[in-house]
Design a protein around this motif. Structure first.
Motif, mmCIF file in Angstrom:
data_model
loop_
_atom_site.group_PDB
_atom_site.id
_atom_site.type_symbol
_atom_site.label_atom_id
_atom_site.label_comp_id
_atom_site.label_asym_id
_atom_site.label_seq_id
_atom_site.Cartn_x
_atom_site.Cartn_y
_atom_site.Cartn_z
ATOM 1 N N GLY A 1 -5.073 -6.581 4.855
ATOM 2 C CA GLY A 1 -3.949 -7.506 5.017
ATOM 3 C C GLY A 1 -2.655 -6.981 4.416
ATOM 4 O O GLY A 1 -1.843 -7.740 3.882
ATOM 5 N N ILE A 2 -2.431 -5.671 4.517
ATOM 6 C CA ILE A 2 -1.237 -5.055 3.938
ATOM 7 C C ILE A 2 0.017 -5.485 4.693
ATOM 8 O O ILE A 2 0.030 -5.505 5.931
ATOM 9 C CB ILE A 2 -1.367 -3.514 3.976
ATOM 10 C CG1 ILE A 2 -2.580 -3.053 3.167
ATOM 11 C CG2 ILE A 2 -0.090 -2.849 3.492
ATOM 12 C CD1 ILE A 2 -2.529 -3.410 1.701
ATOM 13 N N THR A 3 1.068 -5.813 3.936
ATOM 14 C CA THR A 3 2.329 -6.214 4.558
ATOM 15 C C THR A 3 3.447 -5.195 4.333
ATOM 16 O O THR A 3 4.459 -5.226 5.026
ATOM 17 C CB THR A 3 2.803 -7.571 4.003
ATOM 18 O OG1 THR A 3 3.030 -7.455 2.587
ATOM 19 C CG2 THR A 3 1.763 -8.661 4.260
ATOM 20 N N ILE B 1 -7.061 0.640 7.299
ATOM 21 C CA ILE B 1 -7.078 0.029 5.967
ATOM 22 C C ILE B 1 -6.013 -1.054 5.851
ATOM 23 O O ILE B 1 -6.238 -2.116 5.260
ATOM 24 C CB ILE B 1 -6.878 1.096 4.878
ATOM 25 C CG1 ILE B 1 -8.047 2.077 4.873
ATOM 26 C CG2 ILE B 1 -6.733 0.456 3.501
ATOM 27 C CD1 ILE B 1 -9.388 1.443 4.592
ATOM 28 N N ALA B 2 -4.848 -0.815 6.448
ATOM 29 C CA ALA B 2 -3.786 -1.824 6.423
ATOM 30 C C ALA B 2 -4.252 -3.117 7.074
ATOM 31 O O ALA B 2 -3.985 -4.215 6.568
ATOM 32 C CB ALA B 2 -2.538 -1.295 7.120
ATOM 33 N N GLY B 3 -4.952 -3.001 8.191
ATOM 34 C CA GLY B 3 -5.459 -4.193 8.865
ATOM 35 C C GLY B 3 -6.557 -4.881 8.075
ATOM 36 O O GLY B 3 -6.573 -6.111 7.940
ATOM 37 N N MET C 1 0.853 -1.186 0.000
ATOM 38 C CA MET C 1 0.000 0.000 0.000
ATOM 39 C C MET C 1 0.892 1.241 0.000
ATOM 40 O O MET C 1 1.828 1.339 0.791
ATOM 41 C CB MET C 1 -0.920 0.029 1.222
ATOM 42 C CG MET C 1 -1.850 1.254 1.261
ATOM 43 S SD MET C 1 -3.134 1.123 2.535
ATOM 44 C CE MET C 1 -2.160 1.401 4.031
ATOM 45 N N VAL C 2 0.603 2.187 -0.876
ATOM 46 C CA VAL C 2 1.323 3.451 -0.903
ATOM 47 C C VAL C 2 0.367 4.547 -0.461
ATOM 48 O O VAL C 2 -0.781 4.606 -0.890
ATOM 49 C CB VAL C 2 1.895 3.745 -2.304
ATOM 50 C CG1 VAL C 2 0.803 3.736 -3.380
ATOM 51 C CG2 VAL C 2 2.638 5.068 -2.323
ATOM 52 N N CYS C 3 0.841 5.407 0.425
ATOM 53 C CA CYS C 3 0.012 6.491 0.964
ATOM 54 C C CYS C 3 0.342 7.774 0.209
ATOM 55 O O CYS C 3 1.454 8.304 0.308
ATOM 56 C CB CYS C 3 0.281 6.664 2.462
ATOM 57 S SG CYS C 3 -0.049 5.161 3.411
ATOM 58 N N GLN D 1 1.039 -4.856 14.117
ATOM 59 C CA GLN D 1 0.778 -5.552 12.866
ATOM 60 C C GLN D 1 2.108 -5.850 12.157
ATOM 61 O O GLN D 1 3.051 -5.072 12.232
ATOM 62 C CB GLN D 1 -0.099 -4.697 11.944
ATOM 63 C CG GLN D 1 -1.515 -4.479 12.454
ATOM 64 C CD GLN D 1 -2.340 -3.701 11.448
ATOM 65 O OE1 GLN D 1 -2.348 -3.997 10.258
ATOM 66 N NE2 GLN D 1 -3.057 -2.683 11.924
ATOM 67 N N ALA D 2 2.158 -6.979 11.463
ATOM 68 C CA ALA D 2 3.384 -7.375 10.752
ATOM 69 C C ALA D 2 3.474 -6.607 9.438
ATOM 70 O O ALA D 2 3.183 -7.111 8.355
ATOM 71 C CB ALA D 2 3.377 -8.884 10.494
#
Length: 373
Positions: free
Chosen positions: A309-311, A304-306, A228-230, A342-343
């Motif tokens: 499932g963003i790594t 959103i990452a959670g 994911m890019v912010c 979160q990982a």
């Protein structure tokens, strides 16, 4: 061929003059001798006699002519080729921008129409035209390439052939007048064709083709990665997006571009234009674009990452003065706190413009990465 789309074979090299067009014509001549119906849609010899001789005997479909501001232009005539219905079409300089008034703005879009109609296409392109490499090429060579090709064109090609020579061989060809006219040789050697530039471009080309070979192999760990890019609406977002696309490509991972907008703030005209450009680039990279209105940017990014499932998260980072560094926590530190274990790996990309490179001349016819685990 009639049962589906045509096959695309792309000849790629590190710079003009490596022999991409010559190699394409060689293979086309071999196929013609085997009975394949081959035509030339676009051929740019740039005055190279060896290239022109290699094209002898191949049928050339006349180009579509148009006039813009008193200048006569010739572009690929897609309609004429579709009416002719050959088995194979040769299209040089795939990243070319079509002249004003053309049915489609880019030559690669013309090729997409031919492929969709069931025609096979051989084409050529230089590595510096690849969209995701635009910022990297600018940093390496000091040249901003204006004619760019979406990464997906390369990814969707059935076959990619690297046409490679050493930097020394290419410089010799340039000095012998086999690349540009004599009056352009000294300038080319002093700028784009300097040995360090060619070495860097060659490495990019070799790496790109090697990565493609690896992607064609068995599935690997990269399939479990999600990037994911912010993005913001400030300068530097497109550079950030390109770096994220490269990361996602290396990991064979899907890419999500997230922008969080404060509903109490209105975008300026410049910010709206930058946002539209980011959306367009997402389409070129095959990335998903997500805009969320919220006054809690960090909380939204973490949520959103959670949920997705963003790594891997890619963030922009500007340089701070020493007092700022001592008194305030960085954005990445605050985000790490919000992620709550979160990982997720964070990649901080410098978006400070150290210099403004020269622009790569368009055809008249037409920071470093810091990873925090």
């Amino acid at each position: 061929m009639l049962g589906g789309p045509g096959r695309h074979k792309l000849f790629i090299g590190m710079a003009p003059g490596v022999g991409k067009t010559f190699r394409m014509l060689q293979e086309a001549q071999d196929l013609k001798r085997e009975g394949v119906d081959v035509v030339i849609g676009v051929l740019e010899t740039h005055g190279r006699r060896d290239t022109a001789r290699q094209a002898e005997g191949l049928e050339q479909v006349p180009r579509h002519r148009l006039v813009h501001q008193g200048v006569s232009l010739e572009e690929l005539d897609v309609g004429a080729i579709l009416a002719r219905r050959p088995q194979l079409v040769l299209v040089d300089e795939l990243a070319h921008t079509n002249g004003p008034g053309s049915e489609r703005p880019k030559r690669w879009q013309d090729v997409a129409v031919l492929l969709a109609a069931g025609l096979d296409v051989y084409s050529t392109v230089n590595i510096q035209h690849l969209e995701s490499l635009n910022d990297q090429v600018a940093q390496l060579t000091g040249v901003v390439v204006r004619e760019r090709l979406p990464d997906r064109v390369l990814q969707q090609a059935q076959e990619v052939v690297l046409v490679d020579v050493t930097p020394e061989t290419l410089q010799e060809r340039l000095q012998d007048g086999k690349v540009y006219a004599a009056d352009k040789v000294d300038q080319a050697l002093a700028h784009f064709f300097r040995r360090p530039h060619l070495v860097a471009l060659r490495e990019l080309a070799l790496r790109e083709v090697a990565d493609r070979v690896e992607e064609d192999g068995p599935p690997a760990r990269g399939l479990r990665e999600r990037v994911m890019v912010c993005l913001s609406t400030y300068p530097g977002s497109n550079r950030l997006l390109r770096r994220a696309a490269r990361l996602a490509g290396f990991m064979d991972a899907p890419l999500l571009a997230l922008t969080v907008q404060d509903p109490a703030r209105f975008l300026s005209k410049e910010q709206a234009v930058r946002l539209e450009e980011s959306i367009r680039l997402c389409g070129d990279f095959g990335a998903k674009f997500l805009r969320i209105d919220s006054d809690d940017a960090l909380g939204t990014i973490a949520r959103i990452a959670g949920e997705r499932g963003i790594t891997q998260i890619v963030l922009g980072q500007t340089l701070r003065s020493r007092p700022q560094a001592l008194l305030r926590r960085t954005l990445s530190e605050k985000l790490q706190h919000r992620l709550k274990g979160q990982a997720v790996d964070l990649h901080l990309i410098s978006i400070d413009a150290a210099s403004t490179p020269a622009e790569w001349p368009e055809d008249p016819r037409g920071g470093r990465d810091q990873r925090i685990s």
